[in-house]
Design a protein around this motif. Structure first.
Motif, PDB file in Angstrom:
ATOM      1  N   LYS A  95       0.822  -1.410   0.089  1.00 31.93           N
ATOM      2  CA  LYS A  95       0.109   0.082  -0.155  1.00 31.93           C
ATOM      3  C   LYS A  95       0.478   0.765   0.539  1.00 31.93           C
ATOM      4  O   LYS A  95       0.253   2.612  -0.043  1.00 31.93           O
ATOM      5  N   GLN A  96       1.967   1.613  -0.611  1.00 28.65           N
ATOM      6  CA  GLN A  96       2.512   2.259  -0.744  1.00 28.65           C
ATOM      7  C   GLN A  96       2.245   3.332  -2.136  1.00 28.65           C
ATOM      8  O   GLN A  96       0.779   2.637  -2.443  1.00 28.65           O
TER       9      GLN A  96
ATOM     10  N   ILE B   5      -0.488   7.222  -6.939  1.00 30.78           N
ATOM     11  CA  ILE B   5      -0.447   6.068  -7.280  1.00 30.78           C
ATOM     12  C   ILE B   5      -0.877   5.040  -5.691  1.00 30.78           C
ATOM     13  O   ILE B   5       0.137   5.501  -5.448  1.00 30.78           O
ATOM     14  N   THR B   6      -1.366   4.231  -5.732  1.00 33.36           N
ATOM     15  CA  THR B   6      -1.082   3.309  -4.315  1.00 33.36           C
ATOM     16  C   THR B   6      -0.879   2.099  -5.160  1.00 33.36           C
ATOM     17  O   THR B   6      -1.597   1.513  -5.587  1.00 33.36           O
ATOM     18  N   ALA B   7      -0.191   1.410  -4.749  1.00 33.67           N
ATOM     19  CA  ALA B   7       0.762   0.307  -4.603  1.00 33.67           C
ATOM     20  C   ALA B   7       0.902  -0.818  -3.926  1.00 33.67           C
ATOM     21  O   ALA B   7       2.249  -0.015  -3.670  1.00 33.67           O
ATOM     22  N   ARG B   8       1.818  -2.299  -4.948  1.00 35.24           N
ATOM     23  CA  ARG B   8       2.994  -2.248  -4.128  1.00 35.24           C
ATOM     24  C   ARG B   8       4.313  -1.996  -4.529  1.00 35.24           C
ATOM     25  O   ARG B   8       4.546  -1.719  -5.694  1.00 35.24           O
TER      26      ARG B   8
ATOM     27  N   ALA C  43       4.612  -0.460  -8.661  1.00 33.82           N
ATOM     28  CA  ALA C  43       3.494  -0.286  -9.925  1.00 33.82           C
ATOM     29  C   ALA C  43       4.192  -0.585 -11.640  1.00 33.82           C
ATOM     30  O   ALA C  43       4.307  -0.503 -12.386  1.00 33.82           O
ATOM     31  N   GLY C  44       5.381  -1.556 -10.966  1.00 31.95           N
ATOM     32  CA  GLY C  44       6.038  -1.378 -13.054  1.00 31.95           C
ATOM     33  C   GLY C  44       7.203  -0.772 -13.414  1.00 31.95           C
ATOM     34  O   GLY C  44       8.014  -0.776 -14.105  1.00 31.95           O
ATOM     35  N   ARG C  45       7.524   0.583 -12.052  1.00 31.99           N
ATOM     36  CA  ARG C  45       8.594   0.813 -12.070  1.00 31.99           C
ATOM     37  C   ARG C  45       9.726   1.112 -11.452  1.00 31.99           C
ATOM     38  O   ARG C  45       9.778   0.311 -10.309  1.00 31.99           O
TER      39      ARG C  45
ATOM     40  N   GLY D   6       5.625  10.433   5.734  1.00 31.28           N
ATOM     41  CA  GLY D   6       5.785  10.010   4.649  1.00 31.28           C
ATOM     42  C   GLY D   6       5.348  10.533   3.439  1.00 31.28           C
ATOM     43  O   GLY D   6       5.532  10.337   2.068  1.00 31.28           O
ATOM     44  N   THR D   7       3.901  11.185   3.919  1.00 34.88           N
ATOM     45  CA  THR D   7       3.584  12.106   2.921  1.00 34.88           C
ATOM     46  C   THR D   7       3.202  13.558   2.475  1.00 34.88           C
ATOM     47  O   THR D   7       4.065  14.180   2.816  1.00 34.88           O
TER      48      THR D   7
END
Length: 424
Positions: free
Chosen positions: A214-215, A220-223, A254-256, A360-361
């Motif tokens: 949930k990063q 975008i929030t993703a693994r 997220a693929g990056r 962290g936001t």
């Protein structure tokens, strides 16, 4: 040590060794903490708004049972919060009852090697406090749940671990659970470079991996899977004390791809060991930035569980996209009293990335502001060790927003905090 009655100085020392069997090989050790703390924020959240007062209570009780090579430890904690304008309490400040630690441990020696393993909920402190810490600023400390093992020789050690972060609730024991959306594992080694009367230097290389489902970066929030490759050099060399850590962070979100750096270098030099024992120091803190908004490689660094108090007790800043220089000066008017004044100046390495709060936001919109000056801060702190178990600390902090934060309406803010700690 407290097995020997001659080393007990008061009745609380007696609680450190309570034999259960006649031989004294099965025994119990009790521990506890009471902390009363009050924090004042003139502009909470760095927004021009009504002041906030947080009155925090921490209560901790622990029991440590030793049975030969086996050890069983349990610790319950309570976090209380009151005050003015503190909003909806979060679990790190208010929790009716929290199983802060509970683990079983086995240890022993095989020849020259000391071996051990621990399973359960536990505090984890192995490594630089700029990357991993329990966030003692909170009422409820950060802990991990899982397995840890170690092997140690006289001048070398290795520590392996596999944890899930613990997710806090506010209703008692039932809602404080391991977070299956996270995993933190790795290995830390330790080498004694020098250990004599005037020089004590240690090198701790590490390789860690954290998964967080949930990063959030940008919108975008993703693994995220992030790997940390680095080392910590720390200790003392005569009158110089140092703590240096450098780590490269890689992985994917997220693929990056992720490619980031974090560096922390703190050093203090004793000018005179007599009188007020003045010490001068400076610490440099760097966390790379860039790529959080948009596409391509993410260059934004981030810690694993470290808090933000090294950068701001108001939670104004985090080490992501941050370069900070902090000279400081400390005197000790009495043997049990330390007074420190510190100035901090902060910039951001990447002007196309945001400035990040302690949580962290991102400060919304800062990625679109031209400039690199984040702000300046002045700190004054006094710590008085009243007795070996009782201490009192007072801290004042003023944060002045720089051009980047002023561009999105961030306000200057005063902070004052005072806390009384009793531990046994």
């Amino acid at each position: 040590m407290m097995r020997d009655p001659k080393k007990r100085k008061d009745f609380l020392d007696r609680l450190k060794y309570l034999p259960i069997d006649a031989a004294g090989d099965v025994y119990l050790t009790l521990s506890g903490e009471v902390r009363l703390r009050a924090d004042y924020y003139s502009n909470p959240g760095m927004v021009d708004s009504e002041y906030r007062v947080e009155e925090k209570l921490r209560l901790v009780g622990g029991a440590d049972l030793h049975v030969g090579p086996l050890r069983f430890y349990g610790e319950l904690a309570h976090g209380g919060l009151a005050g003015h304008n503190y909003g909806t309490p979060t679990a790190k400040f208010r929790d009716d009852l929290f199983a802060q630690q509970f683990f079983g441990e086995v240890g022993g020696t095989i020849g020259p090697v000391t071996l051990g393993a621990r399973y359960g909920r536990q505090e984890f402190t192995d490594g630089s406090s700029t990357l991993v810490q329990q966030k003692d600023n909170n009422s409820i400390r950060t802990v991990e749940q899982g397995l840890r093992g170690w092997a140690q020789l006289s001048a070398f050690r290795v520590d392996l671990f596999d944890f899930e972060h613990v997710k806090l609730g506010t209703k008692g024991l039932s809602d404080d659970i391991p977070d299956a959306q996270t995993r933190f594992s790795g290995v830390t080694a330790g080498v004694v470079l020098r250990d004599d009367k005037t020089h004590k230097l240690f090198l701790d290389p590490f390789v860690w991996r954290e998964r967080n489902d949930k990063q959030r970066w940008g919108s975008i929030t993703a693994r995220e899977i992030r790997r940390y490759y680095g080392a910590r050099l720390w200790g003392s060399y005569g009158d110089l004390t140092l703590d240096w850590t450098a780590a490269h962070q890689s992985g994917e979100f997220a693929g990056r791809a992720i490619s980031a750096w974090s560096v922390a270098a703190a050093q203090t030099y004793v000018l005179n060991k007599k009188g007020w024992a003045p010490k001068v120091g400076v610490h440099f803190d760097y966390g790379s930035g860039g790529g959080s908004f948009g596409t391509g490689t993410i260059h934004a660094a981030r810690p694993v569980t470290a808090g933000s108090v090294a950068y701001s007790y108001q939670g104004a800043l985090m080490t992501t996209n941050l370069f900070q220089v902090s000279p400081n000066f400390t005197v000790s008017p009495a043997r049990t009293l330390d007074v420190t004044v510190e100035y901090q100046r902060s910039w951001r390495p990447s002007e196309t990335d945001a400035v990040y709060r302690g949580a962290g936001t991102a400060y919304a919109g800062t990625q679109r502001i031209v400039g690199d000056h984040i702000g300046d801060a002045l700190h004054l702190q006094a710590s008085w060790k009243i007795t070996p178990r009782l201490s009192l600390t007072g801290r004042w902090e003023y944060f002045a927003a720089g051009d980047v934060l002023e561009g999105v309406g961030v306000a200057d803010s005063h902070y004052f905090g005072s806390w009384l700690n009793f531990r046994f």
